[in-house]
Design a protein around this motif. Structure first.
Motif, PDB file in Angstrom:
ATOM      1  N   ALA A   1     -16.483  19.391 -51.568  1.00  0.00           N
ATOM      2  CA  ALA A   1     -17.247  18.190 -51.245  1.00  0.00           C
ATOM      3  C   ALA A   1     -16.949  17.919 -49.807  1.00  0.00           C
ATOM      4  O   ALA A   1     -18.101  17.625 -48.992  1.00  0.00           O
ATOM      5  N   ASN A   2     -15.769  18.149 -49.421  1.00  0.00           N
ATOM      6  CA  ASN A   2     -15.316  17.868 -47.826  1.00  0.00           C
ATOM      7  C   ASN A   2     -16.496  18.788 -47.125  1.00  0.00           C
ATOM      8  O   ASN A   2     -16.860  18.714 -46.064  1.00  0.00           O
ATOM      9  N   GLU A   3     -16.181  20.200 -47.514  1.00  0.00           N
ATOM     10  CA  GLU A   3     -16.814  21.177 -46.873  1.00  0.00           C
ATOM     11  C   GLU A   3     -18.333  20.900 -46.782  1.00  0.00           C
ATOM     12  O   GLU A   3     -19.000  21.301 -45.769  1.00  0.00           O
ATOM     13  N   GLN A   4     -18.789  20.596 -47.908  1.00  0.00           N
ATOM     14  CA  GLN A   4     -20.348  20.148 -47.782  1.00  0.00           C
ATOM     15  C   GLN A   4     -20.780  19.203 -46.982  1.00  0.00           C
ATOM     16  O   GLN A   4     -21.488  19.310 -46.077  1.00  0.00           O
ATOM     17  N   GLU A   5     -19.787  18.183 -46.857  1.00  0.00           N
ATOM     18  CA  GLU A   5     -20.039  16.967 -45.840  1.00  0.00           C
ATOM     19  C   GLU A   5     -20.025  17.521 -44.375  1.00  0.00           C
ATOM     20  O   GLU A   5     -20.816  17.094 -43.816  1.00  0.00           O
ATOM     21  N   ASP A   6     -18.934  18.073 -44.422  1.00  0.00           N
ATOM     22  CA  ASP A   6     -18.629  18.742 -42.853  1.00  0.00           C
ATOM     23  C   ASP A   6     -19.717  19.603 -42.562  1.00  0.00           C
ATOM     24  O   ASP A   6     -20.117  19.479 -41.365  1.00  0.00           O
ATOM     25  N   SER A   7     -20.274  20.312 -43.284  1.00  0.00           N
ATOM     26  CA  SER A   7     -21.426  21.382 -43.069  1.00  0.00           C
ATOM     27  C   SER A   7     -22.680  20.398 -42.734  1.00  0.00           C
ATOM     28  O   SER A   7     -23.246  20.772 -41.741  1.00  0.00           O
ATOM     29  N   ILE A   8     -22.821  19.392 -43.455  1.00  0.00           N
ATOM     30  CA  ILE A   8     -24.161  18.515 -43.176  1.00  0.00           C
ATOM     31  C   ILE A   8     -23.935  17.851 -41.746  1.00  0.00           C
ATOM     32  O   ILE A   8     -24.862  17.762 -41.118  1.00  0.00           O
ATOM     33  N   LEU A   9     -22.634  17.258 -41.477  1.00  0.00           N
ATOM     34  CA  LEU A   9     -22.352  16.726 -40.207  1.00  0.00           C
ATOM     35  C   LEU A   9     -22.517  17.433 -39.263  1.00  0.00           C
ATOM     36  O   LEU A   9     -23.162  17.222 -38.109  1.00  0.00           O
TER      37      LEU A   9
ATOM     38  N   GLU B   1     -19.480  25.858 -40.048  1.00  0.00           N
ATOM     39  CA  GLU B   1     -19.857  24.577 -40.522  1.00  0.00           C
ATOM     40  C   GLU B   1     -21.240  24.475 -40.683  1.00  0.00           C
ATOM     41  O   GLU B   1     -21.895  24.112 -41.691  1.00  0.00           O
TER      42      GLU B   1
ATOM     43  N   GLN C   1     -12.598  18.285 -54.291  1.00  0.00           N
ATOM     44  CA  GLN C   1     -12.947  17.377 -53.300  1.00  0.00           C
ATOM     45  C   GLN C   1     -12.794  18.362 -52.075  1.00  0.00           C
ATOM     46  O   GLN C   1     -13.718  18.033 -51.172  1.00  0.00           O
TER      47      GLN C   1
ATOM     48  N   THR D   1     -25.994  18.379 -38.297  1.00  0.00           N
ATOM     49  CA  THR D   1     -26.840  17.442 -37.617  1.00  0.00           C
ATOM     50  C   THR D   1     -26.243  17.138 -36.198  1.00  0.00           C
ATOM     51  O   THR D   1     -26.966  16.877 -35.302  1.00  0.00           O
TER      52      THR D   1
END
Length: 461
Positions: free
Chosen positions: A408-416, A459, A405, A419
């Protein structure tokens, strides 16, 4: 050998046997003597025939003279004496056949024959039946080639005088127990063991033999002996004469010609008398009172010396025994000391071994306790490790979910974050293009929080 050599040529000369003549009635008639009454007592006849040294070879005719009592055929050439065995010659008392060529001494049993002379003939062997004459008391066999006596030992034979000088005898075996006089001189005899049976012997001649000692002299034998000739033998030790003390009746003794006699020289007679003081004559010479006195004094002196010697030997023996006992005591004490020391060493060694055993037991015990503690600790560690492993195994699914988790969060945060930064950068680029001289944006850029920039970078990454 020189008798058979010619002195001029020094070559062996041929010995030719002399030929004899036969005995005839005419020859006998001339030599008869001693006219005596015949056995029947009714008539008289000549009883003696003496024909010595007449070269007689054969005596066949003699068997017809039945009244003869005395015959002398000595120094003739007779070989065969069988005519004397004729059935008519039953009155013979004395027969002299010495110095002839006789080889076989046999004469048939003559009931009255007492004296027989066969000396200096060629006799080599004697048979058990050679002398069967029941009254034979005197026999002369000197100068023959006899190597063993036989036919003379029957106690029923009344033989009292026997001469066997100069023969080849090596022992005294085969003698008659009735002998009173015996001459065995000039033989090869080495001992006296064959004289056991001669208890009646009065005179004995053993000269010119090979006797060295009297060790074979039978104890108790020759108790009647009066005269003894031992001259010219091989006796080298005068102490051998001590054995002659067994002859209680010995009075005449001959010893000259023995090695010990030559060694003693002038003291010879005194020395012999000191050993045998009962002698009356020594080597044919009468023993004097002076010689006997000197012998007695010598004997007393030697007895005193012997007594002193024995006393010295006794003292020496006692001293040796004392020293021996001391040595034995010393050895025994040393042995006892050695045994004690060995026991002490053994006890010490035993104690050391016991201590070593105990030390090893303690070490072994400690080792076992240590190993047990280590094993227990290891067991506890393994139990703890196992418990931890179980705990980790139980916590691993939740942790894995959380981790996933978080990732996954880190990956999502990194993507956000990436951007947003791109958008922000585009906005800033656009603003800069619109207002290049305004300071507030620079201030804003200067006042940007470094921590935020760092978070943005993380990030981004």
């Amino acid at each position: 050998m020189s008798d058979n050599l010619d002195e001029t040529s020094k070559k062996p000369r041929r010995i030719i046997e002399q030929k004899g003549i036969p005995l005839t009635a005419e020859m006998i008639g001339v030599c008869l003597s001693h006219l005596q009454r015949t056995g029947e007592g009714m008539s008289q006849a000549y009883t003696k025939l003496s024909m010595p040294d007449m070269k007689i070879e054969r005596i066949d005719v003699i068997e017809n003279y039945r009244h003869l009592r005395f015959i002398n055929f000595s120094k003739n050439l007779i070989e065969d004496i069988s005519p004397l065995s004729g059935g008519l010659l039953n009155n013979l008392v004395v027969v002299d056949l010495s110095q002839n060529r006789i080889k076989n001494p046999f004469i048939a049993k003559r009931p009255t024959l007492q004296v027989l002379n066969l000396s200096e003939n060629r006799i080599e062997d004697l048979d058990e039946d050679s002398f069967l004459h029941p009254l034979l008391s005197s026999l002369n066999l000197n100068g023959n080639r006899i190597n063993k006596l036989s036919g003379l030992s029957p106690p029923t034979m009344p033989l009292r005088f026997l001469e066997v000088r100069a023969n080849n005898l090596t022992t005294c075996e085969g003698l008659n127990p009735n002998l009173e006089e015996l001459d065995l001189a000039g033989n090869l005899i080495t001992d006296l063991s064959g004289l056991t049976s001669c208890q009646n012997l009065l005179r004995l001649n053993m000269s010119y033999n090979q006797i060295e000692n009297f060790s074979s002299l039978p104890s108790g034998s020759l108790s009647s002996l009066v005269e003894l000739d031992l001259s010219h033998n091989k006796i080298s030790d005068i102490k051998e004469l001590d054995s002659l003390e067994l002859l209680p009746r010995l009075r005449h003794l001959k010893l000259l010609g023995n090695p010990f006699a030559a060694e003693l020289e002038d003291n010879y007679r005194i020395e012999v008398l000191a050993h045998i003081p009962t002698l009356d004559r020594l080597d044919g010479k009468k023993v004097t009172d002076e010689e006997l006195q000197m012998a007695v004094e010598m004997t007393e002196q030697r007895e005193e010396e012997e007594r002193q010697r024995k006393e010295e030997e006794r003292l020496q023996k006692e001293e040796e025994e004392r020293l021996k006992k001391e040595e034995e005591d010393r050895i025994r004490e040393e042995e006892e000391q050695r045994i004690r020391e060995e026991k002490e060493q053994e006890e010490l060694r035993r104690k050391e071994e016991e201590e070593e055993r105990r030390r090893k037991e303690e070490e072994e015990k400690e080792r076992l306790e240590r190993e047990a503690a280590e094993a227990e600790a290891k067991t506890e560690a393994e139990a703890e490790a196992e418990a931890e492993a179980e705990a980790e195994a139980e916590a691993e699914p939740e942790s894995r979910d959380e981790t996933e988790q978080e990732e996954a969060n880190e990956q999502e945060d990194s993507i956000l974050g990436s951007t947003e930064r791109e958008e922000s950068q585009e906005q800033m680029d656009a603003e800069q293009d619109e207002e290049p001289d305004e300071e507030p944006e620079e201030d804003y850029q200067e006042d940007a929080d470094p921590d935020e920039e760092e978070d943005d970078d993380e990030e981004y990454e």
